[in-house]
Scaffold this motif. Sequence first.
Motif, PDB file in Angstrom:
ATOM      1  N   GLY A 189      -9.334  66.846  62.081  1.00 18.98           N
ATOM      2  CA  GLY A 189      -9.681  68.254  62.239  1.00 18.98           C
ATOM      3  C   GLY A 189     -10.841  68.342  63.206  1.00 18.98           C
ATOM      4  O   GLY A 189     -11.975  68.555  62.792  1.00 18.98           O
ATOM      5  N   HIS A 228     -11.740  73.297  67.732  1.00 19.06           N
ATOM      6  CA  HIS A 228     -10.980  74.503  67.420  1.00 19.06           C
ATOM      7  C   HIS A 228      -9.488  74.246  67.629  1.00 19.06           C
ATOM      8  O   HIS A 228      -9.078  73.157  68.031  1.00 19.06           O
ATOM      9  N   GLU A 229      -8.694  75.256  67.357  1.00 20.03           N
ATOM     10  CA  GLU A 229      -7.233  75.098  67.427  1.00 20.03           C
ATOM     11  C   GLU A 229      -6.768  74.724  68.830  1.00 20.03           C
ATOM     12  O   GLU A 229      -5.800  73.990  68.995  1.00 20.03           O
ATOM     13  N   THR A 230      -7.481  75.205  69.858  1.00 24.55           N
ATOM     14  CA  THR A 230      -7.058  74.925  71.240  1.00 24.55           C
ATOM     15  C   THR A 230      -7.549  73.570  71.735  1.00 24.55           C
ATOM     16  O   THR A 230      -7.129  73.125  72.799  1.00 24.55           O
ATOM     17  N   THR A 287      -7.756  69.577  71.881  1.00 23.47           N
ATOM     18  CA  THR A 287      -6.926  68.418  71.540  1.00 23.47           C
ATOM     19  C   THR A 287      -7.620  67.162  72.029  1.00 23.47           C
ATOM     20  O   THR A 287      -8.181  67.141  73.131  1.00 23.47           O
ATOM     21  N   ASP A 334      -6.427  63.249  67.667  1.00 18.41           N
ATOM     22  CA  ASP A 334      -5.437  64.154  67.084  1.00 18.41           C
ATOM     23  C   ASP A 334      -4.024  63.583  67.207  1.00 18.41           C
ATOM     24  O   ASP A 334      -3.215  63.693  66.280  1.00 18.41           O
ATOM     25  N   ARG A 373      -2.484  66.296  62.170  1.00 16.41           N
ATOM     26  CA  ARG A 373      -3.529  67.027  62.896  1.00 16.41           C
ATOM     27  C   ARG A 373      -3.672  68.422  62.308  1.00 16.41           C
ATOM     28  O   ARG A 373      -2.688  69.120  62.080  1.00 16.41           O
ATOM     29  N   PRO A 398      -5.701  72.250  62.761  1.00 13.45           N
ATOM     30  CA  PRO A 398      -6.283  73.021  63.866  1.00 13.45           C
ATOM     31  C   PRO A 398      -7.798  73.101  63.815  1.00 13.45           C
ATOM     32  O   PRO A 398      -8.447  73.259  64.844  1.00 13.45           O
ATOM     33  N   THR A 399      -8.382  72.986  62.609  1.00 13.78           N
ATOM     34  CA  THR A 399      -9.831  73.086  62.422  1.00 13.78           C
ATOM     35  C   THR A 399     -10.243  72.151  61.295  1.00 13.78           C
ATOM     36  O   THR A 399      -9.394  71.678  60.529  1.00 13.78           O
TER      37      THR A 399
END
Length: 404
Positions: free
Chosen positions: A234, A237-239, A241, A245, A251, A253-254
């Motif tokens: 984690g 942030h979600e964007t 990578t 991950d 994986r 997103p947070t």
Amino acid sequence: MSEISREILSVGDLNRAIASSLEERFDAVWVSGEISNFKAYDSGHWYFSLKDEEGQIRCVMFRGRNGQVGFVPQSGDLVEVGASLGLYVPRGDIQLTIQTLRRAGMGGLYEAFLKLKARLAKEGLFDLERKREIPAHPRSIGIITSLQAAALKDVLSTLARRAPHIPIVIYPTLVQGPEAPSGIVAALKSAAKENAVDVILLVRGGGSIEDLWAFNDEQLAYAIAQSPIPIVSGVGHETDTTIADFVADLRAPTPTGAAELAAPRRDQMLQELAAIEQALSQRIHQRVEREAQTLDQFALRLSHALPNPERMREQIQHWQQRLKQAWLVRVDSWSRNQSHYAQQLEMLNPQRTLERGYAVVLNAKTGLQAVRNPDELNTHSAFEIRLADGVANVKFAELESRKS
């Protein structure tokens, strides 16, 4: 020439003359380079520098223009800009006033990221076949992150809300900077050696590509792939990578999402158990009703087919009684098993252990981690003792340790 030489200019006049000359000489230019020192102010304006191996130049892009870009650039991005060349008079700095900005790449770091990603993918580190299944009901959960990370607080809060009965083990390490990759690798090895947790959460808050670069380390990727304990990443942030991950078994997103994926909700488990109990009861009654109907049909056939209906009726009654007794025994057995499972689930509640007179000593200095070894106790740190009816904060005045 002599008249010009006698003219004395102020610094401001000289800078304005230079600015005017630059604007006349360079009407509009296109420049490519790598962004550095990017700053977005509350006014909406962007300030940064464009650089390459031979030099750099200051840039400004005002709010009315940068709203049309479609993305917020970051330090390390390789871009192409259409701009006018001028001089900022108050400082005497040559700068580009940018009208248009478009993405040309992501700079050296991103290129290194893509190369490592492609190589590790070719080696099979990202293959789904090698990823381990995350346990649905972990006995304990490990967390690898910095003790100062805001992500740790979010993860602990989420786990306390969803699964307060699951013990937590924290493996502290740096998560940013040149020493971070080796620290994370050491934490993974420590967790594998202790074998005290069923799943590991590798978490860190968001940041730029530079901030998250520790999670793009090649040796860390191999350590994650070789870990005997399943890992949920984690990071950011979600964007965001990272290589971690792609290698991790799962994986999120947070960081909060990682905690949610690793810990089942206790209230949901109880609801599921109640639903299973209701479904089992319904199926038992349905089966009894079907068998009773079948028995009635047999009784009807026997009454018409046999020469001694009275005797056969007695046998039917006897069979009915035996069948009823057998079903009662079976239902009673199922009920006992159900009660036994409910008791076992209740026994797993940590509160029951505390109510039997036990207490848990937590070290406030290490983020309220449970004390397991008498050597961890001391007279200069604060400790928290959790009892059945409350919590006490203590400092020991005198200690005498002995091994059990």
